[in-house]
Design a protein around this motif. Structure first.
Motif, PDB file in Angstrom:
ATOM      1  N   LEU A 142      40.927  38.560  46.086  1.00 25.22           N
ATOM      2  CA  LEU A 142      41.774  38.938  44.962  1.00 25.22           C
ATOM      3  C   LEU A 142      41.212  40.147  44.222  1.00 25.22           C
ATOM      4  CD1 LEU A 142      44.031  38.344  42.804  1.00 25.22           C
ATOM      5  CD2 LEU A 142      42.330  36.907  41.670  1.00 25.22           C
ATOM      6  N   VAL A 143      39.948  40.080  43.856  1.00 26.33           N
ATOM      7  CA  VAL A 143      39.352  41.151  43.051  1.00 26.33           C
ATOM      8  C   VAL A 143      39.248  42.448  43.843  1.00 26.33           C
ATOM      9  CG1 VAL A 143      37.296  41.868  41.793  1.00 26.33           C
ATOM     10  CG2 VAL A 143      38.125  39.529  41.549  1.00 26.33           C
ATOM     11  N   LEU A 144      38.745  42.373  45.068  1.00 29.99           N
ATOM     12  CA  LEU A 144      38.569  43.601  45.843  1.00 29.99           C
ATOM     13  C   LEU A 144      39.914  44.236  46.197  1.00 29.99           C
ATOM     14  CD1 LEU A 144      35.598  42.843  48.264  1.00 29.99           C
ATOM     15  CD2 LEU A 144      35.576  43.512  45.853  1.00 29.99           C
ATOM     16  N   SER A 145      40.897  43.425  46.562  1.00 31.79           N
ATOM     17  CA  SER A 145      42.203  43.981  46.898  1.00 31.79           C
ATOM     18  C   SER A 145      42.882  44.568  45.663  1.00 31.79           C
ATOM     19  CB  SER A 145      43.097  42.913  47.532  1.00 31.79           C
ATOM     20  OG  SER A 145      44.350  43.467  47.891  1.00 31.79           O
ATOM     21  N   ALA A 146      42.793  43.887  44.537  1.00 36.51           N
ATOM     22  CA  ALA A 146      43.367  44.423  43.301  1.00 36.51           C
ATOM     23  C   ALA A 146      42.713  45.751  42.945  1.00 36.51           C
ATOM     24  CB  ALA A 146      43.204  43.418  42.169  1.00 36.51           C
ATOM     25  N   MET A 147      41.405  45.842  43.127  1.00 34.15           N
ATOM     26  CA  MET A 147      40.700  47.095  42.846  1.00 34.15           C
ATOM     27  C   MET A 147      41.200  48.224  43.744  1.00 34.15           C
ATOM     28  SD  MET A 147      36.786  45.729  42.420  1.00 34.15           S
ATOM     29  CE  MET A 147      36.093  47.387  42.334  1.00 34.15           C
ATOM     30  N   ARG A 148      41.337  47.950  45.029  1.00 34.34           N
ATOM     31  CA  ARG A 148      41.765  49.004  45.957  1.00 34.34           C
ATOM     32  C   ARG A 148      43.191  49.459  45.667  1.00 34.34           C
ATOM     33  NH1 ARG A 148      38.867  47.652  51.837  1.00 34.34           N
ATOM     34  NH2 ARG A 148      36.774  47.294  50.954  1.00 34.34           N
ATOM     35  N   HIS A 149      44.061  48.509  45.338  1.00 31.06           N
ATOM     36  CA  HIS A 149      45.433  48.881  44.985  1.00 31.06           C
ATOM     37  C   HIS A 149      45.464  49.677  43.676  1.00 31.06           C
ATOM     38  CE1 HIS A 149      46.605  45.784  47.975  1.00 31.06           C
ATOM     39  NE2 HIS A 149      47.706  46.483  48.076  1.00 31.06           N
ATOM     40  N   PHE A 150      44.670  49.274  42.714  1.00 35.34           N
ATOM     41  CA  PHE A 150      44.649  49.970  41.428  1.00 35.34           C
ATOM     42  C   PHE A 150      44.105  51.386  41.588  1.00 35.34           C
ATOM     43  CE2 PHE A 150      42.744  50.777  37.153  1.00 35.34           C
ATOM     44  CZ  PHE A 150      43.918  50.744  36.426  1.00 35.34           C
ATOM     45  N   ALA A 151      43.056  51.538  42.384  1.00 33.44           N
ATOM     46  CA  ALA A 151      42.506  52.868  42.637  1.00 33.44           C
ATOM     47  C   ALA A 151      43.555  53.776  43.278  1.00 33.44           C
ATOM     48  CB  ALA A 151      41.275  52.768  43.539  1.00 33.44           C
ATOM     49  N   ALA A 152      44.334  53.210  44.196  1.00 31.19           N
ATOM     50  CA  ALA A 152      45.391  54.000  44.846  1.00 31.19           C
ATOM     51  C   ALA A 152      46.460  54.414  43.839  1.00 31.19           C
ATOM     52  CB  ALA A 152      46.009  53.195  45.986  1.00 31.19           C
ATOM     53  N   GLU A 153      46.778  53.535  42.898  1.00 27.91           N
ATOM     54  CA  GLU A 153      47.757  53.880  41.869  1.00 27.91           C
ATOM     55  C   GLU A 153      47.243  55.023  40.989  1.00 27.91           C
ATOM     56  OE1 GLU A 153      48.680  50.341  39.699  1.00 27.91           O
ATOM     57  OE2 GLU A 153      49.413  49.266  41.466  1.00 27.91           O
ATOM     58  N   LEU A 154      45.965  54.960  40.625  1.00 27.69           N
ATOM     59  CA  LEU A 154      45.387  56.033  39.819  1.00 27.69           C
ATOM     60  C   LEU A 154      45.381  57.357  40.582  1.00 27.69           C
ATOM     61  CD1 LEU A 154      42.358  54.187  38.152  1.00 27.69           C
ATOM     62  CD2 LEU A 154      44.490  54.882  37.046  1.00 27.69           C
ATOM     63  N   GLU A 155      44.994  57.296  41.853  1.00 31.77           N
ATOM     64  CA  GLU A 155      44.985  58.519  42.667  1.00 31.77           C
ATOM     65  C   GLU A 155      46.377  59.127  42.774  1.00 31.77           C
ATOM     66  OE1 GLU A 155      41.391  58.582  45.826  1.00 31.77           O
ATOM     67  OE2 GLU A 155      42.936  57.080  46.250  1.00 31.77           O
ATOM     68  N   ALA A 156      47.377  58.264  42.881  1.00 32.90           N
ATOM     69  CA  ALA A 156      48.756  58.761  42.965  1.00 32.90           C
ATOM     70  C   ALA A 156      49.182  59.476  41.693  1.00 32.90           C
ATOM     71  CB  ALA A 156      49.710  57.604  43.258  1.00 32.90           C
ATOM     72  N   ARG A 157      48.503  59.188  40.599  1.00 32.15           N
ATOM     73  CA  ARG A 157      48.777  59.856  39.321  1.00 32.15           C
ATOM     74  C   ARG A 157      47.900  61.090  39.120  1.00 32.15           C
ATOM     75  NH1 ARG A 157      48.263  54.999  35.084  1.00 32.15           N
ATOM     76  NH2 ARG A 157      48.006  56.819  33.731  1.00 32.15           N
ATOM     77  N   GLY A 158      47.126  61.426  40.142  1.00 30.89           N
ATOM     78  CA  GLY A 158      46.299  62.618  40.061  1.00 30.89           C
ATOM     79  C   GLY A 158      44.920  62.404  39.475  1.00 30.89           C
ATOM     80  N   VAL A 159      44.490  61.165  39.361  1.00 23.87           N
ATOM     81  CA  VAL A 159      43.174  60.855  38.813  1.00 23.87           C
ATOM     82  C   VAL A 159      42.124  60.935  39.918  1.00 23.87           C
ATOM     83  CG1 VAL A 159      41.780  59.079  37.676  1.00 23.87           C
ATOM     84  CG2 VAL A 159      44.189  59.373  37.038  1.00 23.87           C
ATOM     85  N   ARG A 160      41.003  61.560  39.624  1.00 28.17           N
ATOM     86  CA  ARG A 160      39.902  61.645  40.579  1.00 28.17           C
ATOM     87  C   ARG A 160      39.152  60.302  40.581  1.00 28.17           C
ATOM     88  NH1 ARG A 160      37.027  65.333  38.208  1.00 28.17           N
ATOM     89  NH2 ARG A 160      38.084  67.116  39.182  1.00 28.17           N
ATOM     90  N   ILE A 161      38.991  59.718  41.756  1.00 23.47           N
ATOM     91  CA  ILE A 161      38.359  58.399  41.891  1.00 23.47           C
ATOM     92  C   ILE A 161      37.063  58.520  42.686  1.00 23.47           C
ATOM     93  CG2 ILE A 161      38.624  56.033  42.741  1.00 23.47           C
ATOM     94  CD1 ILE A 161      40.591  56.645  40.552  1.00 23.47           C
ATOM     95  N   ALA A 162      36.015  57.918  42.164  1.00 23.59           N
ATOM     96  CA  ALA A 162      34.783  57.695  42.928  1.00 23.59           C
ATOM     97  C   ALA A 162      34.761  56.200  43.251  1.00 23.59           C
ATOM     98  CB  ALA A 162      33.557  58.098  42.120  1.00 23.59           C
TER      99      ALA A 162
END
Length: 513
Positions: A51-71
């Motif tokens: 749950l936690v790892l998948s939610a994190m990966r989906h959330f990171a993808a949402e941020l990237e789609a908004r143009g946010v730089r992700i590490a």
């Protein structure tokens, strides 16, 4: 890098997170970290980790789609340090930010680690309040200051007035603050609860499931049947499904239990709330709207809102007010090891078998199963609070220490001596028989306290009351059981306590090895 390093933890998958306030996509970087330490500080249920790892990966993808730089640090990255502090240090050295910004974490141990980041990195660290909750920690501390008793009911009323939820001017909707007395019906045989919406894993989640199976295959539970929401959109769909199909009868049957019915009319949104995929305000307003639109009765909506606006906010405030010493209290001097059946479900006690097997398979049990079955048994059997608290933190997909510890330590085990609860929630088999159908098919007879087939809850209950009679003598809410104890014939009490002692030394109670 001249911008900020903005840290987002695994239970902070919220676009409204305070650490993201003022984010400049051109300068800032969001750091998200999957680390071994968080998966293993207790051996979490496999579904909790997925749950936690998948939610994190989906959330990171949402941020990237908004143009946010992700590490983004993945669990299986070769140079993963294994801890939050290690990854913050690595990111600071690599990116050279001018500031590190985070939102206060949910757990004491993480906040203590966070406080060391500035010294470790040489970069200023700002820890912002978690504004996703409806009551700030300072607000709760202000409410608690000077009070002799920190009872949830009075906190809840103040929160109702403060937020306007279920209020009609200055008065509670319907003229009462609490409709709990109407929410205690057992499930009739002819009532079939609707099946909740589930969320089959997508490719991202399936990849996480494979990783978890490889890394954490020895942990309690399995990930193979995982179908919890892992995005805000799916979490909202789960909330809407509850409001449309189960909320109307949630109130009546929220304390009920039934064989083969894992979810009944419950919302199944705690995993999403505690991971940040849903916000408490949107859940409360969705339920209130259903009542105002005539789709759900007041007793159901009030009971649901009380669990979020009342209990959830209250236990968080109490946790931060009383930690770190709170976790070490043991007011009832309980020391018995946790029995092996808490891990296997292998017990002839039907209610415990149902709750534990369901927990193993789904990483879920509703609040009455947790409080009045597994928790009640742990209380009256005198199980060690440290072991019991660890078990609850391991086995549930919605478990984080801030919410798990007060509910288990204070409410279920009374280990805090009454800081949280006005009385211990101890009960004999009669309560379980009244609120469930488990006793019909049980190997034990719920109407017996003594004998080979006597329900263990009965002897253990009276042994618990007798064992702590002096301690509870001044507690007005324990007056009735203590009166029952005094009226009991001495020979009968001796037999019951002998029955309890024999059960506690039996093979059924052997500890985990």
């Amino acid at each position: 890098m001249s911008g900020a390093l903005r840290v987002v933890l695994g239970d902070q998958c919220s676009h409204s997170l305070s650490a993201l306030d003022g984010l400049d996509p051109a300068r800032d970087t969001v750091l998200m970290m999957e680390v071994q330490e968080e998966c293993t500080y207790v051996p979490h249920h496999a579904q909790k980790i997925v749950l936690v790892l998948s939610a994190m990966r989906h959330f990171a993808a949402e941020l990237e789609a908004r143009g946010v730089r992700i590490a983004y640090v993945r669990l299986d990255d070769a140079d993963n340090s294994g801890s939050f502090s290690g990854e913050v240090l690595r990111a600071a050295r690599r990116l050279k930010p001018d500031a590190i910004i985070s939102t206060e974490p949910g757990e004491w141990r993480v906040r203590e680690a966070m406080r060391g980041w500035e010294a470790a990195t040489g970069v200023p660290v700002e820890i912002r309040a978690d504004t996703r909750f409806l009551c700030s920690l300072d607000g709760f501390a202000g409410w608690a200051k000077g009070r002799k008793q920190l009872r949830m009911e009075f906190f809840y009323r103040e929160m109702r007035a403060r937020t306007g939820l279920l209020m009609e001017g200055d008065e509670p909707a319907g003229g009462a603050w609490n409709y709990d007395a109407k929410n205690r019906r057992p499930l009739p045989r002819d009532v079939a609860p609707p099946r909740p919406q589930r969320f089959p894993p997508d490719a991202v989640t399936r990849a996480v499931m494979a990783l978890v199976a490889t890394r954490f295959g020895a942990h309690f539970g399995a990930a193979e049947d995982f179908d919890w929401p892992v995005t805000a959109a799916d979490a909202r769909a789960a909330l809407d499904d509850f409001v449309a199909h189960r909320l109307s009868q949630f109130g009546d049957y929220q304390d009920a239990m039934a064989e083969g019915e894992a979810t009944l009319f419950h919302a199944l949104i705690s995993t999403s709330l505690n991971a940040g995929l849903l916000l408490p305000g949107e859940c409360c307003h969705a339920a209130e709207d259903a009542w105002r639109d005539g789709q759900a009765p007041l007793n159901a909506v009030e009971g649901f809102i009380r669990q979020i606006l009342g209990w959830r906010e209250y236990v968080r405030g109490l946790y931060w007010l009383k930690m770190p010493g709170y976790a070490q209290t043991n007011a009832l001097e309980a020391t018995r090891p946790l029995p092996e059946f808490y891990w296997t479900g292998d017990t002839p006690m039907a209610c415990l078998r149902a709750a534990i097997t369901q927990t193993r398979d789904r990483a879920y049990a509703h609040h009455i199963q947790r409080l009045m079955v597994t928790g009640n048994f742990a209380l009256i059997a005198g199980l060690d609070p440290v072991a019991v608290n660890a078990w609850y933190l391991v086995v549930y997909a919605d478990a984080y220490e801030w919410v798990e510890l007060p509910n288990t330590h204070g409410m279920a085990l009374f280990a805090d001596g009454g800081v949280m609860a006005s009385k211990p929630y101890a009960a004999s088999g009669a309560y379980i028989n009244r609120m469930s159908d488990h006793c019909r098919g049980c190997a034990f007879d719920v109407k017996k306290a003594v004998g080979a087939d006597a329900c263990p809850f009965n002897a253990l209950y009276w042994d618990f009351v007798a064992r702590h009679a002096e301690r509870f003598a001044k507690n007005p809410r324990m007056a009735m059981p203590l009166m029952g104890l005094r009226r009991m014939a001495p020979a009968k009490l001796r037999d019951i306590r002998a029955q309890a002692a024999a059960f506690l030394e039996s093979d059924l109670m052997k500890g985990y090895t």
